[in-house]
Design an enzyme around this catalytic site. Structure first.
Site, PDB file in Angstrom:
ATOM      1  N   LYS A  44      32.412 -70.213 142.026  1.00 47.54           N
ATOM      2  CA  LYS A  44      33.409 -68.876 141.812  1.00 47.54           C
ATOM      3  C   LYS A  44      33.898 -68.896 140.381  1.00 47.54           C
ATOM      4  O   LYS A  44      34.677 -69.779 140.076  1.00 47.54           O
ATOM      5  CB  LYS A  44      34.374 -68.918 143.053  1.00 47.54           C
ATOM      6  CG  LYS A  44      35.068 -67.947 143.439  1.00 47.54           C
ATOM      7  CD  LYS A  44      35.568 -66.995 142.411  1.00 47.54           C
ATOM      8  CE  LYS A  44      37.348 -67.651 141.895  1.00 47.54           C
ATOM      9  NZ  LYS A  44      37.682 -66.820 140.837  1.00 47.54           N
TER      10      LYS A  44
ATOM     11  N   GLU B  67      40.356 -80.765 136.995  1.00 45.85           N
ATOM     12  CA  GLU B  67      40.495 -80.856 135.522  1.00 45.85           C
ATOM     13  C   GLU B  67      41.771 -79.856 135.236  1.00 45.85           C
ATOM     14  O   GLU B  67      41.269 -78.549 135.317  1.00 45.85           O
ATOM     15  CB  GLU B  67      39.315 -80.679 134.716  1.00 45.85           C
ATOM     16  CG  GLU B  67      38.355 -81.802 134.925  1.00 45.85           C
ATOM     17  CD  GLU B  67      37.067 -81.849 134.223  1.00 45.85           C
ATOM     18  OE1 GLU B  67      36.643 -80.826 133.438  1.00 45.85           O
ATOM     19  OE2 GLU B  67      36.200 -82.691 134.211  1.00 45.85           O
TER      20      GLU B  67
ATOM     21  N   CYS C 169      41.541 -76.957 127.065  1.00 42.75           N
ATOM     22  CA  CYS C 169      42.515 -78.021 127.673  1.00 42.75           C
ATOM     23  C   CYS C 169      42.716 -78.973 126.685  1.00 42.75           C
ATOM     24  O   CYS C 169      43.875 -79.607 126.823  1.00 42.75           O
ATOM     25  CB  CYS C 169      41.856 -78.183 128.973  1.00 42.75           C
ATOM     26  SG  CYS C 169      40.244 -79.029 128.631  1.00 42.75           S
TER      27      CYS C 169
ATOM     28  N   GLU D 219      52.357 -75.756 128.713  1.00 35.41           N
ATOM     29  CA  GLU D 219      51.000 -75.439 128.191  1.00 35.41           C
ATOM     30  C   GLU D 219      50.969 -73.813 127.639  1.00 35.41           C
ATOM     31  O   GLU D 219      50.874 -73.185 128.553  1.00 35.41           O
ATOM     32  CB  GLU D 219      50.077 -75.830 129.110  1.00 35.41           C
ATOM     33  CG  GLU D 219      48.500 -75.611 128.442  1.00 35.41           C
ATOM     34  CD  GLU D 219      47.513 -75.596 129.768  1.00 35.41           C
ATOM     35  OE1 GLU D 219      47.566 -75.325 130.729  1.00 35.41           O
ATOM     36  OE2 GLU D 219      46.367 -76.322 129.121  1.00 35.41           O
TER      37      GLU D 219
END
Ligand code: NAD
Length: 517
Positions: free
Chosen positions: A192, A267, A301, A398
């Site tokens: 997905k 992750e 990331c 973030e």
């Protein structure tokens, strides 16, 4: 903003037109299909937010169809020999290489990532397939663990159909990073992809089909996280979920997967520190700091989004970063000279822009950038915040854009305390020429991965993953197989041990090795 017409543009126009005409469908059981309910959504190009293509929007019924296809295909795919899987996966890599330019262009158009990086990302996708292809024949290997009277041996078997849920930043490369080891292990897949960048997932499915991966082994269902994604994590035929995305989504997935006891691999986000001591090679450190925050639009990331600089060199080093940031070319992602393209989506653009106001409110200084570039599309300038402290939101959250927060530190202890004082723990970067300090600091840093005197240079056999709110589990090399496979122990008696006798009317001595639960 740079606006040069290049040879890429003609080719991109054709690819865009083809994508628009075809539309984007699911790939289930070896067939390109629309959603059962006929639902669709549109994907846009972040250059001007015009429509790129209409995409099939999957829901629980489409996921069920894909999970069943993956379940059926697993019964035969698990029996395919490792050497045959190796051959097929190398063929996938060959086809990725043959279509690398097309993949790179479509990835640029769909995500806004600069073409100079997307060419390497496509090549890396092929390398991921080759790497795990070569390990497929040994994936089931185990250990021999002899004991008195017994031969124990272990082997690994594929866990079953797995769900792979990927984010919108560098989606092609990240998908290969999950799908290649799953297939090498003998698992089947329901993928997905993210709703903001679904285009290249279709290319990957096409390529795997053309390479001869049997129908049902890899299935692709597009759609939103709350519908298709959620249904995938809840489906009883899906045995594990490999997820890359935001930390809060990871929490949702853990809850959603609880009833079916999903194995999960996460992750997640990061707020990675790069720590620059005054004894470091500052020219090299500067290159790495600038690269690790302003490459890939800062939408990576492992970006080093907090730079901690020893106070004696803070002013000069931040001035040098600011100078570089001001020179960074923001513009059309298809222009080979562009260094930063538009951010993936207007909602993400608004989020990143909001941190410019936040920085001012919190009392930091905007030493470079901090503004929108141009009037159309989602372009922002390469940005540096100075005069920040670690408790500010710009140092804790973030931002996931080309935005760097610089914080001074006094000494090693201060640097370590600042580096670890965030909820995340994905990567850390350390610049010093003091050997013992480098080891000491690297061991104390709360991060899954530490680079000393380097930016993120990945070696595929090494473990990749985070601690704290940055993730659960590791990818890379054999670590990936530990996730996609079950380890089984088989104990063979050599016929010499004595089994305690019950029901023979006299007390028996039971050995401690016979009373494990
Ligand atoms: P996201 O969490 O919003 O979405 C990721 C994927 O999860 C998408 O496909 C989305 O549709 C799906 N999803 C959303 N809600 C879901 C639900 N309830 N159930 C199942 N699936 C659901 O993340 P994003 O905004 O696409 O990506 C950016 C994030 O990804 C950043 O936080 C970044 O740090 C992280 N990321 C981490 C790594 C890593 O290796 N640690 C790598 C790349 C990106």
């Amino acid at each position: 903003m740079t606006q040069t017409v290049t040879p890429n543009h003609e080719q991109a126009r054709e690819l865009r037109e083809r994508t628009r005409q075809r539309g984007i469908r699911h790939f289930i059981g070896g067939e390109w299909v629309h959603s059962l309910g006929g639902e669709t959504f549109e994907t846009h190009t972040p250059t001007d937010n015009s429509v790129l293509a209409t995409v099939a929007s999957g829901d629980a019924a489409d996921i069920d169809r894909a999970a069943r296809a993956a379940h059926d295909a697993f019964q035969t795919w698990r029996e395919v020999s490792g050497t045959e899987r190796r051959k097929l996966l190398h063929r996938v890599a060959d086809l990725i290489e043959a279509r690398a330019q097309e993949i790179a262009l479509l990835e640029s158009i769909d995500t806004g990532q600069a073409i100079r990086f997307m060419k390497s990302a496509a090549a890396r996708g092929a390398e991921n397939f080759r790497f795990f292809a070569d390990r497929a024949p040994g994936a089931a290997d185990g250990q021999s663990l002899p004991a008195p009277g017994f031969l124990n041996y272990t082997l690994r078997q594929p866990i079953g159909p797995v769900g792979v849920i990927t984010p919108w930043n560098t989606p092609f490369m990240l998908s290969t990073w999950k799908i290649a080891p799953a297939l090498a292990a003998g698992c089947t897949v329901v993928h997905k992809p993210a709703e903001w960048s679904p285009v290249t997932a279709t290319l990957l499915a096409e390529i795997m089909d053309e390479a001869g991966i049997p129908g049902g082994v890899v299935n692709l269902v597009h759609g939103f996280g709350e519908s298709a994604g959620k249904a995938l994590t809840e489906h009883p035929l899906i045995k594990a979920v490999a997820f890359v995305g935001e930390t809060t989504t990871g929490s949702h997935i853990m809850r959603q997967g609880a009833d079916t006891l999903k194995r999960v691999h996460f992750e997640l986000g990061g707020k990675n520190p790069v720590v620059v001591f005054d004894d470091a090679d500052l020219d090299k450190a500067l290159d790495a700091v600038v690269f690790m925050i302003y490459s890939l639009n800062g939408e990576r990331c492992t970006s080093s989004s907090r730079v901690l600089i020893q106070d004696g060199i803070y002013d000069e080093f931040t001035a040098r970063i600011a100078e570089r940031a001001r020179n960074i070319r923001v513009g059309d992602p298809l222009d080979p000279n562009t260094e930063i393209g538009p951010l993936v989506h207007p909602r993400h653009f608004e989020k990143v822009m909001s941190y410019f106001d936040r920085a001012r409110e919190e009392g930091a200084t905007i030493a470079a950038g901090g503004e929108r570039v141009g009037e159309d599309g989602n372009f922002v300038s390469a940005t540096l915040f100075t005069g920040a402290s670690n408790d500010m939101k710009i140092a804790q959250e973030e931002i996931f854009g080309p935005v760097l927060t610089a914080i001074p530190f006094r000494d090693e202890a201060d640097a370590l305390a600042l580096a670890n004082d965030v909820k995340y723990g994905l990567a850390g970067y350390l610049w010093t020429n003091d050997l013992t300090r480098a080891h000491r600091f690297a061991q104390a840093l709360e991060a899954g991965m530490v680079w000393v005197n380097s930016e993120n240079v990945r070696h595929l056999p090494t473990p990749f993953g985070g601690v704290k709110n940055s993730g659960i589990g590791r990818d890379g090399g054999d670590y990936s197989f530990d996730f996609y496979m079950e380890t089984k122990n088989i104990a063979i008696s050599l016929g010499t041990h004595k089994t305690a006798k019950l029901g023979v009317g006299q007390p028996v001595k039971v050995d401690k090795s016979e009373v494990e639960g």
